[in-house]
Design a protein around this motif. Structure first.
Motif, PDB file in Angstrom:
ATOM      1  N   LYS A  61      39.319 -27.291  -6.802  1.00  0.00           N
ATOM      2  CA  LYS A  61      39.396 -28.642  -6.249  1.00  0.00           C
ATOM      3  C   LYS A  61      40.758 -29.273  -6.535  1.00  0.00           C
ATOM      4  O   LYS A  61      41.374 -29.894  -5.660  1.00  0.00           O
ATOM      5  CB  LYS A  61      38.277 -29.500  -6.842  1.00  0.00           C
ATOM      6  CG  LYS A  61      38.201 -30.901  -6.269  1.00  0.00           C
ATOM      7  CD  LYS A  61      37.056 -31.680  -6.899  1.00  0.00           C
ATOM      8  CE  LYS A  61      37.007 -33.107  -6.377  1.00  0.00           C
ATOM      9  NZ  LYS A  61      35.944 -33.901  -7.036  1.00  0.00           N
ATOM     10  N   GLU A  62      41.246 -29.104  -7.755  1.00  0.00           N
ATOM     11  CA  GLU A  62      42.533 -29.677  -8.149  1.00  0.00           C
ATOM     12  C   GLU A  62      43.695 -29.025  -7.402  1.00  0.00           C
ATOM     13  O   GLU A  62      44.718 -29.670  -7.141  1.00  0.00           O
ATOM     14  CB  GLU A  62      42.724 -29.516  -9.651  1.00  0.00           C
ATOM     15  CG  GLU A  62      44.001 -30.132 -10.200  1.00  0.00           C
ATOM     16  CD  GLU A  62      44.060 -31.645 -10.021  1.00  0.00           C
ATOM     17  OE1 GLU A  62      45.188 -32.185  -9.943  1.00  0.00           O
ATOM     18  OE2 GLU A  62      42.990 -32.284  -9.964  1.00  0.00           O
ATOM     19  N   LEU A  64      43.768 -28.003  -4.311  1.00  0.00           N
ATOM     20  CA  LEU A  64      43.823 -28.264  -2.879  1.00  0.00           C
ATOM     21  C   LEU A  64      44.997 -29.178  -2.546  1.00  0.00           C
ATOM     22  O   LEU A  64      45.202 -30.203  -3.201  1.00  0.00           O
ATOM     23  CB  LEU A  64      42.519 -28.926  -2.405  1.00  0.00           C
ATOM     24  CG  LEU A  64      41.249 -28.075  -2.459  1.00  0.00           C
ATOM     25  CD1 LEU A  64      40.042 -28.917  -2.035  1.00  0.00           C
ATOM     26  CD2 LEU A  64      41.372 -26.842  -1.574  1.00  0.00           C
ATOM     27  N   TRP A  68      44.164 -31.632   2.411  1.00  0.00           N
ATOM     28  CA  TRP A  68      42.959 -30.813   2.554  1.00  0.00           C
ATOM     29  C   TRP A  68      41.795 -31.361   1.721  1.00  0.00           C
ATOM     30  O   TRP A  68      40.712 -30.784   1.726  1.00  0.00           O
ATOM     31  CB  TRP A  68      43.242 -29.377   2.105  1.00  0.00           C
ATOM     32  CG  TRP A  68      44.059 -28.568   3.062  1.00  0.00           C
ATOM     33  CD1 TRP A  68      45.417 -28.531   3.150  1.00  0.00           C
ATOM     34  CD2 TRP A  68      43.569 -27.658   4.055  1.00  0.00           C
ATOM     35  NE1 TRP A  68      45.809 -27.660   4.141  1.00  0.00           N
ATOM     36  CE2 TRP A  68      44.702 -27.108   4.711  1.00  0.00           C
ATOM     37  CE3 TRP A  68      42.291 -27.250   4.459  1.00  0.00           C
ATOM     38  CZ2 TRP A  68      44.580 -26.178   5.735  1.00  0.00           C
ATOM     39  CZ3 TRP A  68      42.173 -26.310   5.479  1.00  0.00           C
ATOM     40  CH2 TRP A  68      43.299 -25.788   6.112  1.00  0.00           C
ATOM     41  N   ARG A  69      41.995 -32.445   1.010  1.00  0.00           N
ATOM     42  CA  ARG A  69      41.004 -32.854   0.005  1.00  0.00           C
ATOM     43  C   ARG A  69      39.833 -33.660   0.553  1.00  0.00           C
ATOM     44  O   ARG A  69      38.788 -33.746  -0.105  1.00  0.00           O
ATOM     45  CB  ARG A  69      41.709 -33.640  -1.116  1.00  0.00           C
ATOM     46  CG  ARG A  69      42.649 -32.763  -1.914  1.00  0.00           C
ATOM     47  CD  ARG A  69      43.260 -33.462  -3.103  1.00  0.00           C
ATOM     48  NE  ARG A  69      44.124 -32.560  -3.859  1.00  0.00           N
ATOM     49  CZ  ARG A  69      44.755 -32.874  -4.970  1.00  0.00           C
ATOM     50  NH1 ARG A  69      44.624 -34.094  -5.490  1.00  0.00           N
ATOM     51  NH2 ARG A  69      45.519 -31.988  -5.587  1.00  0.00           N
ATOM     52  N   ASP A  70      39.966 -34.255   1.707  1.00  0.00           N
ATOM     53  CA  ASP A  70      38.863 -35.036   2.278  1.00  0.00           C
ATOM     54  C   ASP A  70      37.946 -34.104   3.062  1.00  0.00           C
ATOM     55  O   ASP A  70      38.165 -33.818   4.240  1.00  0.00           O
ATOM     56  CB  ASP A  70      39.399 -36.151   3.178  1.00  0.00           C
ATOM     57  CG  ASP A  70      40.103 -37.243   2.395  1.00  0.00           C
ATOM     58  OD1 ASP A  70      40.003 -37.239   1.159  1.00  0.00           O
ATOM     59  OD2 ASP A  70      40.760 -38.085   3.028  1.00  0.00           O
ATOM     60  N   PHE A 113      32.002 -32.271  -4.877  1.00  0.00           N
ATOM     61  CA  PHE A 113      32.531 -32.815  -3.628  1.00  0.00           C
ATOM     62  C   PHE A 113      31.727 -33.970  -3.034  1.00  0.00           C
ATOM     63  O   PHE A 113      32.220 -34.683  -2.161  1.00  0.00           O
ATOM     64  CB  PHE A 113      32.679 -31.694  -2.589  1.00  0.00           C
ATOM     65  CG  PHE A 113      33.762 -30.725  -2.934  1.00  0.00           C
ATOM     66  CD1 PHE A 113      35.089 -31.036  -2.687  1.00  0.00           C
ATOM     67  CD2 PHE A 113      33.468 -29.513  -3.546  1.00  0.00           C
ATOM     68  CE1 PHE A 113      36.112 -30.160  -3.015  1.00  0.00           C
ATOM     69  CE2 PHE A 113      34.481 -28.625  -3.892  1.00  0.00           C
ATOM     70  CZ  PHE A 113      35.810 -28.949  -3.626  1.00  0.00           C
TER      71      PHE A 113
END
Length: 245
Positions: A61-62, A64, A68-70, A113
């Protein structure tokens, strides 16, 4: 997309890419993901992930890129079955691996997420369950129980997410060929794995990908709680009755 290296996961990635999505393809094996990327370019982001490992999820997750994070659609696909022995003969480590992957892994990825989706007031979580979570069969013991968890967890997510705009669907496939599912279950025994589907005209991964794509294509006002999908050749059987000899 978890479990993106083969089977349902790979087919769903391909289907979403055709629909114009950018896809984060996550799996433990990177080689198949890099091959996918070589064909689809910047629309696909391959990432290494072991859903059983909380630190692996946090690191992924970190890592990304910001744009791309949403996450709009999270597909919890990673899962497996190991063995068909009766419960009293089963290998305990097989049970642990199925629980760690199918239950704990799905819960950990969702937990990572989901808050972002709620904050954005939109999103869709698709959990890949199984008809085995509803209909018991000999040798299905812990595998079926893990998929029953997926079904109830999906329903409970819906209860918690009322009013947030976040949707949840449990897709429950029946007999499906052209995947690594039975090969994994039978520990690499190709003859046993192939025998499961011989002459049965099973579903193929593209059928499940089409189902997931349909769910994702619906207007935000529509939530499909669960979809149960079997091949035409598969149906129900009578309850077992043990009689005195």
């Amino acid at each position: 997309m978890t479990g993106a290296s083969a089977g349902f996961g790979r087919a769903i990635c391909e289907r979403f890419l055709r629909d114009g999505y950018r896809v984060i393809a996550a799996a433990r094996r990177m080689e198949p993901l890099l091959e996918l990327q070589s064909r689809h370019g910047e629309a696909l982001l391959p990432v290494s992930l072991d859903v059983r490992d909380e630190q692996s999820i946090a690191a992924m997750k970190e890592s990304l890129p910001v744009h791309w994070r949403d996450i709009d659609v999270l597909v919890n696909n990673a899962g497996l079955a190991l063995g068909t022995e009766k419960a009293q003969e089963a290998v305990l480590q097989d049970w642990r691996t199925m629980i760690d992957t199918n239950v704990t892994g799905l819960a950990l990825v969702t937990h990572a997420f989901l808050p972002g989706m709620v904050a954005r007031k939109r999103g869709l979580i698709v959990n890949i369950g199984s008809v085995a979570g509803k209909y018991p069969y000999p040798g299905g013991n812990v595998y079926g129980a893990t998929k029953a968890f997926v079904a109830q967890f999906s329903r409970n997510l819906r209860a918690d997410l009322a009013g947030t705009g976040v949707r949840v669907t449990d897709v429950q496939p029946g007999l499906c060929g052209d995947t690594e599912f039975s090969l994994t279950r039978y520990r690499g025994d190709r003859q046993k794995a192939d025998a499961v589907y011989a002459g049965a005209h099973p579903l193929v991964p593209e059928d499940i990908a089409e189902t997931v794509a349909w769910v994702a294509s619906l207007p935000p006002r529509v939530n499909v709680n669960a979809v149960e999908v079997m091949p035409t050749s598969q149906s129900f059987t009578a309850l077992t009755i043990t009689r005195d000899q």
